[in-house]
Design a protein around this motif. Structure first.
Motif, PDB file in Angstrom:
ATOM      1  N   ARG A  97      -4.686  -6.407  -0.831  1.00 10.28           N
ATOM      2  CA  ARG A  97      -3.781  -6.509  -1.986  1.00 10.28           C
ATOM      3  C   ARG A  97      -3.721  -7.941  -2.514  1.00 10.28           C
ATOM      4  O   ARG A  97      -3.710  -8.182  -3.716  1.00 10.28           O
ATOM      5  CB  ARG A  97      -2.377  -6.055  -1.601  1.00 10.28           C
ATOM      6  N   ARG A  98      -3.664  -8.878  -1.590  1.00 10.42           N
ATOM      7  CA  ARG A  98      -3.636 -10.283  -2.022  1.00 10.42           C
ATOM      8  C   ARG A  98      -4.903 -10.643  -2.791  1.00 10.42           C
ATOM      9  O   ARG A  98      -4.861 -11.329  -3.810  1.00 10.42           O
ATOM     10  CB  ARG A  98      -3.464 -11.204  -0.807  1.00 10.42           C
ATOM     11  N   LEU A  99      -6.034 -10.170  -2.287  1.00 15.71           N
ATOM     12  CA  LEU A  99      -7.292 -10.472  -2.978  1.00 15.71           C
ATOM     13  C   LEU A  99      -7.271  -9.886  -4.393  1.00 15.71           C
ATOM     14  O   LEU A  99      -7.688 -10.535  -5.358  1.00 15.71           O
ATOM     15  CB  LEU A  99      -8.473  -9.913  -2.168  1.00 15.71           C
ATOM     16  N   MET A 100      -6.777  -8.656  -4.511  1.00 21.64           N
ATOM     17  CA  MET A 100      -6.664  -8.018  -5.829  1.00 21.64           C
ATOM     18  C   MET A 100      -5.775  -8.873  -6.743  1.00 21.64           C
ATOM     19  O   MET A 100      -6.104  -9.127  -7.905  1.00 21.64           O
ATOM     20  CB  MET A 100      -6.034  -6.617  -5.669  1.00 21.64           C
ATOM     21  N   HIS A 101      -4.668  -9.333  -6.181  1.00 17.54           N
ATOM     22  CA  HIS A 101      -3.692 -10.077  -6.974  1.00 17.54           C
ATOM     23  C   HIS A 101      -4.235 -11.436  -7.411  1.00 17.54           C
ATOM     24  O   HIS A 101      -4.063 -11.847  -8.571  1.00 17.54           O
ATOM     25  CB  HIS A 101      -2.410 -10.247  -6.159  1.00 17.54           C
ATOM     26  N   TYR A 102      -4.885 -12.141  -6.501  1.00 20.65           N
ATOM     27  CA  TYR A 102      -5.421 -13.449  -6.880  1.00 20.65           C
ATOM     28  C   TYR A 102      -6.603 -13.296  -7.838  1.00 20.65           C
ATOM     29  O   TYR A 102      -6.836 -14.153  -8.693  1.00 20.65           O
ATOM     30  CB  TYR A 102      -5.774 -14.269  -5.641  1.00 20.65           C
ATOM     31  N   GLY A 103      -7.338 -12.194  -7.713  1.00 25.02           N
ATOM     32  CA  GLY A 103      -8.401 -11.915  -8.691  1.00 25.02           C
ATOM     33  C   GLY A 103      -7.814 -11.699 -10.073  1.00 25.02           C
ATOM     34  O   GLY A 103      -8.327 -12.197 -11.085  1.00 25.02           O
ATOM     35  N   GLN A 104      -6.695 -10.970 -10.114  1.00 30.48           N
ATOM     36  CA  GLN A 104      -6.019 -10.718 -11.392  1.00 30.48           C
ATOM     37  C   GLN A 104      -5.481 -12.003 -11.991  1.00 30.48           C
ATOM     38  O   GLN A 104      -5.648 -12.280 -13.181  1.00 30.48           O
ATOM     39  CB  GLN A 104      -4.880  -9.710 -11.154  1.00 30.48           C
ATOM     40  N   THR A 105      -4.843 -12.811 -11.158  1.00 26.59           N
ATOM     41  CA  THR A 105      -4.274 -14.073 -11.653  1.00 26.59           C
ATOM     42  C   THR A 105      -5.386 -14.991 -12.166  1.00 26.59           C
ATOM     43  O   THR A 105      -5.260 -15.617 -13.226  1.00 26.59           O
ATOM     44  CB  THR A 105      -3.484 -14.771 -10.529  1.00 26.59           C
ATOM     45  N   PHE A 106      -6.478 -15.029 -11.417  1.00 29.89           N
ATOM     46  CA  PHE A 106      -7.604 -15.892 -11.791  1.00 29.89           C
ATOM     47  C   PHE A 106      -8.157 -15.507 -13.158  1.00 29.89           C
ATOM     48  O   PHE A 106      -8.318 -16.354 -14.040  1.00 29.89           O
ATOM     49  CB  PHE A 106      -8.698 -15.772 -10.717  1.00 29.89           C
ATOM     50  N   ILE A 158     -13.618  -8.700  -8.835  1.00 31.65           N
ATOM     51  CA  ILE A 158     -12.739  -8.682  -7.653  1.00 31.65           C
ATOM     52  C   ILE A 158     -11.759  -7.515  -7.774  1.00 31.65           C
ATOM     53  O   ILE A 158     -11.511  -6.768  -6.819  1.00 31.65           O
ATOM     54  CB  ILE A 158     -11.954 -10.018  -7.525  1.00 31.65           C
ATOM     55  N   ILE A 159     -11.204  -7.338  -8.967  1.00 32.69           N
ATOM     56  CA  ILE A 159     -10.257  -6.233  -9.175  1.00 32.69           C
ATOM     57  C   ILE A 159     -10.953  -4.897  -8.958  1.00 32.69           C
ATOM     58  O   ILE A 159     -10.434  -3.999  -8.283  1.00 32.69           O
ATOM     59  CB  ILE A 159      -9.644  -6.305 -10.595  1.00 32.69           C
ATOM     60  N   ARG A 160     -12.148  -4.773  -9.497  1.00 29.90           N
ATOM     61  CA  ARG A 160     -12.864  -3.496  -9.360  1.00 29.90           C
ATOM     62  C   ARG A 160     -13.140  -3.199  -7.870  1.00 29.90           C
ATOM     63  O   ARG A 160     -13.007  -2.055  -7.427  1.00 29.90           O
ATOM     64  CB  ARG A 160     -14.179  -3.545 -10.130  1.00 29.90           C
ATOM     65  N   ALA A 161     -13.488  -4.229  -7.122  1.00 32.84           N
ATOM     66  CA  ALA A 161     -13.826  -4.025  -5.710  1.00 32.84           C
ATOM     67  C   ALA A 161     -12.595  -3.704  -4.863  1.00 32.84           C
ATOM     68  O   ALA A 161     -12.696  -3.016  -3.849  1.00 32.84           O
ATOM     69  CB  ALA A 161     -14.524  -5.267  -5.162  1.00 32.84           C
ATOM     70  N   THR A 162     -11.439  -4.190  -5.268  1.00 36.79           N
ATOM     71  CA  THR A 162     -10.236  -3.977  -4.458  1.00 36.79           C
ATOM     72  C   THR A 162      -9.394  -2.805  -4.965  1.00 36.79           C
ATOM     73  O   THR A 162      -8.805  -2.073  -4.164  1.00 36.79           O
ATOM     74  CB  THR A 162      -9.357  -5.247  -4.454  1.00 36.79           C
ATOM     75  N   ALA A 163      -9.353  -2.609  -6.274  1.00 36.56           N
ATOM     76  CA  ALA A 163      -8.544  -1.523  -6.839  1.00 36.56           C
ATOM     77  C   ALA A 163      -9.344  -0.237  -6.954  1.00 36.56           C
ATOM     78  O   ALA A 163      -8.787   0.837  -7.153  1.00 36.56           O
ATOM     79  CB  ALA A 163      -7.998  -1.908  -8.214  1.00 36.56           C
ATOM     80  N   GLY A 164     -10.654  -0.327  -6.846  1.00 35.69           N
ATOM     81  CA  GLY A 164     -11.477   0.887  -6.860  1.00 35.69           C
ATOM     82  C   GLY A 164     -12.151   1.129  -8.188  1.00 35.69           C
ATOM     83  O   GLY A 164     -13.264   1.597  -8.240  1.00 35.69           O
ATOM     84  N   LYS A 165     -11.468   0.844  -9.286  1.00 36.61           N
ATOM     85  CA  LYS A 165     -12.067   1.046 -10.604  1.00 36.61           C
ATOM     86  C   LYS A 165     -11.277   0.239 -11.627  1.00 36.61           C
ATOM     87  O   LYS A 165     -10.189  -0.245 -11.340  1.00 36.61           O
ATOM     88  CB  LYS A 165     -12.090   2.523 -10.980  1.00 36.61           C
ATOM     89  N   LYS A 166     -11.855   0.140 -12.833  1.00 38.15           N
ATOM     90  CA  LYS A 166     -11.207  -0.676 -13.861  1.00 38.15           C
ATOM     91  C   LYS A 166      -9.948  -0.002 -14.412  1.00 38.15           C
ATOM     92  O   LYS A 166      -8.960  -0.651 -14.701  1.00 38.15           O
ATOM     93  CB  LYS A 166     -12.184  -0.912 -15.019  1.00 38.15           C
ATOM     94  N   ILE A 167     -10.025   1.309 -14.612  1.00 36.42           N
ATOM     95  CA  ILE A 167      -8.900   2.009 -15.236  1.00 36.42           C
ATOM     96  C   ILE A 167      -8.162   2.822 -14.188  1.00 36.42           C
ATOM     97  O   ILE A 167      -8.766   3.551 -13.406  1.00 36.42           O
ATOM     98  CB  ILE A 167      -9.398   2.928 -16.364  1.00 36.42           C
ATOM     99  N   HIS A 168      -6.835   2.705 -14.209  1.00 32.66           N
ATOM    100  CA  HIS A 168      -5.999   3.456 -13.276  1.00 32.66           C
ATOM    101  C   HIS A 168      -6.465   3.261 -11.837  1.00 32.66           C
ATOM    102  O   HIS A 168      -6.720   4.217 -11.112  1.00 32.66           O
ATOM    103  CB  HIS A 168      -5.959   4.943 -13.651  1.00 32.66           C
ATOM    104  N   GLY A 169      -6.584   1.986 -11.469  1.00 31.44           N
ATOM    105  CA  GLY A 169      -6.969   1.663 -10.103  1.00 31.44           C
ATOM    106  C   GLY A 169      -6.021   2.296  -9.103  1.00 31.44           C
ATOM    107  O   GLY A 169      -4.824   2.445  -9.355  1.00 31.44           O
TER     108      GLY A 169
END
Lengths: 483, 157
Positions: A97-106, A158-169
């Motif tokens: 989750r942290r990786l997803m979040h820092y990817g989003q912030t970045f 990073i988001i795609r790899a952690t959330a699973g997909k771009k839309i409705h992760g």
């Protein structure tokens, strides 16, 4: 009798906003207001839905920052499924989750600086609007524009790899995460061909901080004095006072740096934070209850986070944090344009955090979910790119959500954005009876510093008209401009 | 459909959680399935909430790009229009327009793929998943139109 100027909406800001400025007969500013048509229907919409759907449902709120809503909702539901608040997840669950979040912030900070703010900073606020855009930046600073694109892309991957997909992760679920990072995914981010690897991202992030500092050196008068006003500041911080964008305790300081909210558990946020409704705006005005509606308002976002934290727990960003804090001799920084500086330090911190997480073997672990004793209510708070984001849910005996309350970052910044508009309006428009392009843009620059996501606040579908109108002392429209 | 060697990207944008705003995303899902069944490997697909700057890089190595979006415009059911870098730069928000992405691509990467925008008429935009009945009908028509139109993609260059 007054004259009223209206600016709506604000360019390069998502959603729909309007600025009205009232002038008296001598063209003095007597009142200025940022109006945002906030739509609160979403809280009602989720009522009756099974609670476990919330992390996906909330992404319908906004296509700009769906990851922030996804994670804030998941954190609230961690409490409901008995997985605790922030520290109850498995190491893999929390670190993914942290990786997803820092990817989003970045990616969000990179987009804001390189493609929204840099035209103003690099080409000048009063530059011809025909060139004061990202195309103008490309023509004059092409390498910088390419870096912005690739930093966005890295964060998105990073988001795609952690959330699973771009839309409705679906990555974050109540109590944890539904996937880990594979060795191949991890290695691609760590050692991928230039420029898409984490070391290049850190190098570029550091260069962007250096670029701002160099610009600041040459333009300190504008950067330091544009829309400068005293403010309280609020964010979550780690329990030891470190900057932590994913989890922590709520801290607020006043304009002199005195702690006024003492690292409290955000599950109790309603004890400390109220929301005022004003007749002229649909967007609420949050405030610290102890200090009342008049004095309790606060700023959130990068500037607030740099002010509230004691240190940043990554070396390069900490070095920059020390320079940032030294500039105001350790006192809170209340210069609106320094929001950009703070944002770039966070960009660097996010890159460093991503590298730290990618090098942590836990990120590839198999223990993904924590279960516990179900609760009826939970609050999730996260430091979204634009500031503190609150999600609060309560469920009934049928596991359906029967109450939801969201305070989004842009709502938290409602009063400071209004103050910034007023500061600029007083400086630029006093004595004038017509709106000029530099005046218009100065107001927008002030608002843009906060990077408001009006889509979150209004839940609009990304429509973004812009209009400026001028009203005379009898409240009659006498001038109107749209961009 | 012929076995073209052209690299063709269909890129949808919209929010499927807002009813007909997800028309483009649904188009891509269905059309991708159909192209796979046909063994058309040169057709590539992507979908997102909105276009953004990094998409300039994504389209830079394609021959033909078709952005697909739900439309509130006054059209009958669907419409395919050409997009070029001369389109008005409308990067006024956190999202980008197709014309803006094309312009960025041209300026940053010196590449100029042939770019189209497929508009599919939508009607309802509430916080719900699923398309309205009329939007569904428009989607079916648009898919059939594109199947026909891309029989010989070289003609679209």
């Amino acid at each position: 009798m007054t004259k009223k100027i209206t600016i709506e909406p604000v360019t390069r800001v998502e959603g729909h906003g309007k600025v009205t400025i009232h002038l008296d007969e001598n063209a003095n500013i007597v009142q200025s207001r940022l109006h945002i048509v906030e739509f609160r229907g979403f809280e009602r919409f989720v009522q009756g839905r099974p609670y476990w759907e919330a992390p996906v449902l909330v992404q319908r709120l906004c296509g700009i920052c769906p990851v922030s809503h996804h994670l804030a909702a998941a954190k609230a539901l961690d409490v409901i499924v008995g997985a605790g608040t922030g520290n109850g997840l498995t190491p893999t669950g929390e670190k993914m989750r942290r990786l997803m979040h820092y990817g989003q912030t970045f990616q969000s900070h990179a987009l804001h600086f390189f493609h929204l703010a840099s035209p103003d900073l690099l080409l000048g606020i009063d530059a011809d609007p025909a060139i004061r855009n990202v195309i103008g930046v490309i023509l004059n600073f092409k390498d910088l524009a390419v870096q912005g694109v690739m930093m966005r892309k890295f964060g998105q991957e990073i988001i795609r790899a952690t959330a699973g997909k771009k839309i409705h992760g679906t990555g974050a679920i109540p109590g944890g995460i539904n996937k880990n990072l594979s060795l191949a995914e991890r290695d691609e981010f760590l050692y991928g061909a230039d420029p898409l690897n984490i070391d290049k991202m850190i190098e570029w992030a550091q260069a962007s901080v250096d670029l701002f500092k160099a610009y600041h050196k040459d333009h300190s008068d504008m950067i330091d004095n544009f829309a400068k006003f005293p403010s309280n500041h609020l964010s979550i911080v780690r329990e030891d006072g470190a900057m932590d964008l994913y989890h922590g305790v709520l801290r607020a300081i006043d304009t002199n740096g005195k702690k006024i909210l003492h690292d409290v558990d955000y599950q109790d946020y309603l004890e400390y934070i109220g929301e005022e409704v004003r007749t002229w705006s649909y967007m609420k005005f949050p405030y610290l209850r102890e200090f009342g509606k008049k004095d309790g308002w606060y700023t959130v976002g990068p500037l607030a986070r740099l002010n509230t934290c004691d240190f940043i727990p990554t070396p390069l960003a900490q070095k920059e944090c020390e320079i940032f804090k030294a500039y105001t001799h350790g006192k809170p920084n209340n210069m609106s344009m320094h929001m950009h500086w703070a944002r770039l330090i966070e960009l660097l911190h996010s890159a460093e955090m991503m590298k730290e997480l990618l090098n942590d073997p836990d990120i590839m672990g198999d223990d993904l979910v924590t279960k516990g004793t179900k609760q009826k209510e939970g609050v999730g708070v996260i430091e979204a790119p634009r500031g503190t984001l609150f999600h609060h849910y309560r469920i009934n005996d049928n596991d359906q959500i029967d109450m939801a309350n969201l305070i989004v970052s842009t709502t938290n910044n409602n009063q400071p954005m209004n103050n910034a508009v007023r500061m600029v309006a007083e400086k630029m428009m006093t004595g004038h009876k017509e709106i000029t392009e530099p005046m218009m843009n100065a107001v927008e620059v002030a608002i843009r510093a906060y990077d408001p996501c009006l889509s979150c606040a209004t839940h609009a579908l990304g429509k973004m008209p812009l209009e400026i109108a001028l009203y005379d002392k009898n409240n009659i429209l006498i001038d109107k401009k749209r961009s | 459909m012929n076995k073209s060697k052209l690299s063709i990207l269909f890129y949808a944008y919209g929010n499927p959680g807002r009813m007909d705003d997800g028309l483009g995303n649904e188009f891509v899902e269905r059309f991708e399935l159909w192209t796979k069944q046909q063994g058309l490997r040169n057709f590539l697909f992507d979908s997102n909430y909105q276009l953004n700057i990094e998409d300039a890089e994504e389209i830079s190595d394609k021959d033909i790009v078709v952005f697909v979006d739900a439309s509130e415009e006054d059209i009958e059911d669907y419409l395919l229009t050409e997009v070029d870098g001369s389109s008005k730069v409308s990067f006024t928000t956190h999202a980008a327009s197709p014309g803006y992405v094309v312009q960025l691509c041209e300026k940053l990467y010196k590449k100029k793929p042939k770019v189209y925008l497929l508009h599919i008429k939508g009607y309802e935009w509430e916080f719900k998943e699923g398309l309205s009945q009329k939007a569904e009908e428009n989607l079916v028509k648009a898919i059939e139109f594109i199947k026909e139109k891309f029989q010989y993609p070289e003609k679209l260059l």
